[in-house]
Design a protein around this motif. Sequence first.
Motif, PDB file in Angstrom:
ATOM      1  N   THR A   1       0.838  -1.196   0.000  1.00  0.00           N
ATOM      2  CA  THR A   1       0.000   0.000   0.000  1.00  0.00           C
ATOM      3  C   THR A   1       0.869   1.239   0.000  1.00  0.00           C
ATOM      4  O   THR A   1       1.678   1.453   0.916  1.00  0.00           O
ATOM      5  CB  THR A   1      -0.927   0.028   1.226  1.00  0.00           C
TER       6      THR A   1
ATOM      7  N   THR B   1      -1.910  -1.109  -4.004  1.00  0.00           N
ATOM      8  CA  THR B   1      -3.015  -0.165  -3.847  1.00  0.00           C
ATOM      9  C   THR B   1      -2.507   1.083  -3.145  1.00  0.00           C
ATOM     10  O   THR B   1      -1.307   1.211  -2.869  1.00  0.00           O
ATOM     11  CB  THR B   1      -4.190  -0.812  -3.090  1.00  0.00           C
TER      12      THR B   1
ATOM     13  N   ASN C   1      -7.871   2.291  -6.077  1.00  0.00           N
ATOM     14  CA  ASN C   1      -8.893   2.700  -5.118  1.00  0.00           C
ATOM     15  C   ASN C   1      -9.411   4.109  -5.339  1.00  0.00           C
ATOM     16  O   ASN C   1     -10.472   4.482  -4.826  1.00  0.00           O
ATOM     17  CB  ASN C   1      -8.328   2.612  -3.691  1.00  0.00           C
TER      18      ASN C   1
ATOM     19  N   ALA D   1     -12.026   0.702  -8.340  1.00  0.00           N
ATOM     20  CA  ALA D   1     -13.228   1.069  -7.608  1.00  0.00           C
ATOM     21  C   ALA D   1     -14.092   1.965  -8.494  1.00  0.00           C
ATOM     22  O   ALA D   1     -13.586   2.656  -9.388  1.00  0.00           O
ATOM     23  CB  ALA D   1     -12.857   1.807  -6.322  1.00  0.00           C
TER      24      ALA D   1
ATOM     25  N   ALA E   1     -16.437   0.399  -4.147  1.00  0.00           N
ATOM     26  CA  ALA E   1     -15.227   0.681  -3.369  1.00  0.00           C
ATOM     27  C   ALA E   1     -15.036  -0.314  -2.234  1.00  0.00           C
ATOM     28  O   ALA E   1     -13.911  -0.765  -1.966  1.00  0.00           O
ATOM     29  CB  ALA E   1     -15.290   2.109  -2.821  1.00  0.00           C
TER      30      ALA E   1
ATOM     31  N   LEU F   1     -13.415  -3.597  -3.468  1.00  0.00           N
ATOM     32  CA  LEU F   1     -12.197  -3.547  -4.277  1.00  0.00           C
ATOM     33  C   LEU F   1     -11.155  -4.555  -3.823  1.00  0.00           C
ATOM     34  O   LEU F   1     -10.636  -5.344  -4.622  1.00  0.00           O
ATOM     35  CB  LEU F   1     -11.596  -2.142  -4.254  1.00  0.00           C
TER      36      LEU F   1
END
Length: 267
Positions: A17, A55, A112, A132, A192, A195
């Motif tokens: 992330t 992400t 996202n 998303a 969302a 996702l």
Amino acid sequence: MADVILQERDDAILTLTLNLPEKRNPISDPAVIDALEQALLAADADISVRCVILTGAGSAFSAGGDLKTMLPGGGGLNDPLAAQSRRNYKTGIQRLPLLFQSLEIPVIAAVNGHAIGAGLDLATMCDIRVAAEGAKFAESFVKLGLIPGDGGAWFLPRIVGFSKASELALTGDTIDAATALAIGLVGKVVAADDLMKCSRKIAAKIAANPPHAVRMTKRLLREAQTADLKNILEMSAAMQAVAHATADNQEAVQAFLDKRKPQFTGE
């Protein structure tokens, strides 16, 4: 300082992330490039990691470069000496497209939120893209008087075709997730809240397959972007010989004959 890349391991799936949500996850910063490179190289070297999901934290996947550093003397890629700016790109953000192109482990982009400029290019470096519903995409360099300096001119046409890539790059227009799906920029658009669930479901399907076969298949797909058919067939023959020699291949065939679920070990 908080980690610029968060890592979460769930069995054979690694989630990375981008973790600068207050800046909308720029990827031009050397610390981000270094951390992402280190994490991906480590995953690629570990056969027990069978898929990576990439992400972003907060509202954006990645808004690209940090605009505050783009003016000369701002501490970013743009140096008062043009020759140094060239070096900054080559030793900085351009490491990422070369890295992604060299990886054997599959990477899924879970987009996202906004994927803008270099953020869109980062998504195109991945093998699979899930978005998303509220995600936005733009190859927006031209609006800032810039060009895609991180490989977007190579990746984007290979995904959406030359004409559509030209339209996106020359207008700098922003498109929504539904349009991204229609032009093939992403493979799925989901709510969302779904996702990561959807991305993990795809990752789990990949991870369920024999890892050496998966990695060699990805390598062939990447090489086929530039190689001719004769060379791909030669590489395919060599890799198939390697695949035949794995215990997982023998297990897959025997499990099919026995009508049972195979148990793959990566051997």
